[in-house]
Design a protein around this motif. Structure first.
Motif, PDB file in Angstrom:
ATOM      1  N   GLU A 121       0.828  -1.209   0.000  1.00 52.94           N
ATOM      2  CA  GLU A 121       0.000   0.000   0.000  1.00 52.94           C
ATOM      3  C   GLU A 121       0.857   1.253   0.000  1.00 52.94           C
ATOM      4  O   GLU A 121       0.581   2.218  -0.719  1.00 52.94           O
ATOM      5  CB  GLU A 121      -0.925   0.005   1.215  1.00 52.94           C
ATOM      6  CG  GLU A 121      -1.789   1.237   1.311  1.00 52.94           C
ATOM      7  CD  GLU A 121      -2.677   1.263   2.541  1.00 52.94           C
ATOM      8  OE1 GLU A 121      -3.233   2.345   2.818  1.00 52.94           O
ATOM      9  OE2 GLU A 121      -2.817   0.241   3.228  1.00 52.94           O
ATOM     10  N   SER A 122       1.899   1.248   0.794  1.00 53.15           N
ATOM     11  CA  SER A 122       2.797   2.389   0.874  1.00 53.15           C
ATOM     12  C   SER A 122       3.388   2.716  -0.498  1.00 53.15           C
ATOM     13  O   SER A 122       3.395   3.868  -0.930  1.00 53.15           O
ATOM     14  CB  SER A 122       3.915   2.079   1.870  1.00 53.15           C
ATOM     15  OG  SER A 122       4.964   2.979   1.741  1.00 53.15           O
ATOM     16  N   ARG A 144       0.617   3.943  -3.023  1.00 51.22           N
ATOM     17  CA  ARG A 144       0.117   5.291  -2.749  1.00 51.22           C
ATOM     18  C   ARG A 144       1.218   6.340  -2.742  1.00 51.22           C
ATOM     19  O   ARG A 144       0.927   7.537  -2.721  1.00 51.22           O
ATOM     20  CB  ARG A 144      -0.585   5.309  -1.383  1.00 51.22           C
ATOM     21  CG  ARG A 144      -1.894   4.574  -1.401  1.00 51.22           C
ATOM     22  CD  ARG A 144      -2.626   4.540  -0.084  1.00 51.22           C
ATOM     23  NE  ARG A 144      -2.375   5.637   0.810  1.00 51.22           N
ATOM     24  CZ  ARG A 144      -2.696   5.644   2.095  1.00 51.22           C
ATOM     25  NH1 ARG A 144      -3.278   4.603   2.636  1.00 51.22           N
ATOM     26  NH2 ARG A 144      -2.439   6.680   2.850  1.00 51.22           N
ATOM     27  N   ASP A 167       3.238   6.786  -0.246  1.00 52.84           N
ATOM     28  CA  ASP A 167       3.345   7.259   1.133  1.00 52.84           C
ATOM     29  C   ASP A 167       4.487   6.538   1.846  1.00 52.84           C
ATOM     30  O   ASP A 167       4.842   5.417   1.483  1.00 52.84           O
ATOM     31  CB  ASP A 167       2.043   6.986   1.901  1.00 52.84           C
ATOM     32  CG  ASP A 167       0.883   7.823   1.395  1.00 52.84           C
ATOM     33  OD1 ASP A 167       1.128   8.843   0.728  1.00 52.84           O
ATOM     34  OD2 ASP A 167      -0.269   7.442   1.664  1.00 52.84           O
TER      35      ASP A 167
END
Length: 140
Positions: A17-18, A21, A23
């Motif tokens: 996910e990091s 995205r 992030d």
């Protein structure tokens, strides 16, 4: 599913996910730990996320050196890349995990979550790194 297997899967989710995205992994980890509706983040999952993040440059260097064919880090499927990062972290920086266990866990997650060719590929790269892991640990 065993606790450490769940932790690896959770760490994979956070790291994936990091990256998707854009992030920071630490920010996604903190967000997941604060969210009540998400599965809990175990201490071991957090250790993996923090460890992969702290050693990312060295981990990616090793994956690049041992990748088969023309598969650069950027060309690898994101799941495979993340599984390899987790596997290398466990091989080199987690003393209480035996090398065969780290490899088997990564291969099993690849079998469940990635392409048909991924388990063999993940096994091959991690196997090569495992062969020199004792030497690598001595230089860390």
């Amino acid at each position: 599913m065993r606790a450490r297997t769940k932790a690896r899967k959770r760490a994979l989710d956070i790291l994936f996910e990091s990256e998707a995205r854009g992030d920071a992994p630490g920010a996604v980890l903190a967000q997941r730990r604060e969210t009540d509706d998400a599965p809990p983040v175990s201490d071991y999952a957090a250790l993996i996320v923090e460890g992969v993040t702290a050693h990312l440059t060295r981990i990616d260097q090793l994956i690049t050196e041992h990748a088969e064919g023309d598969w650069t880090i950027d060309r690898m499927p994101a799941v495979d890349r993340t599984l390899l990062r987790i596997g290398v972290f466990e091989l080199l920086w987690v003393d209480e995990i035996d090398d065969p266990v780290a490899i088997t866990e990564a291969v099993e997650l690849a079998r469940t979550l990635s392409t048909d060719d991924s388990p063999r590929y993940v096994n091959g790269v991690l196997g090569q790194i495992s062969d020199i892991a004792e030497h690598l640990r001595a230089t860390l």
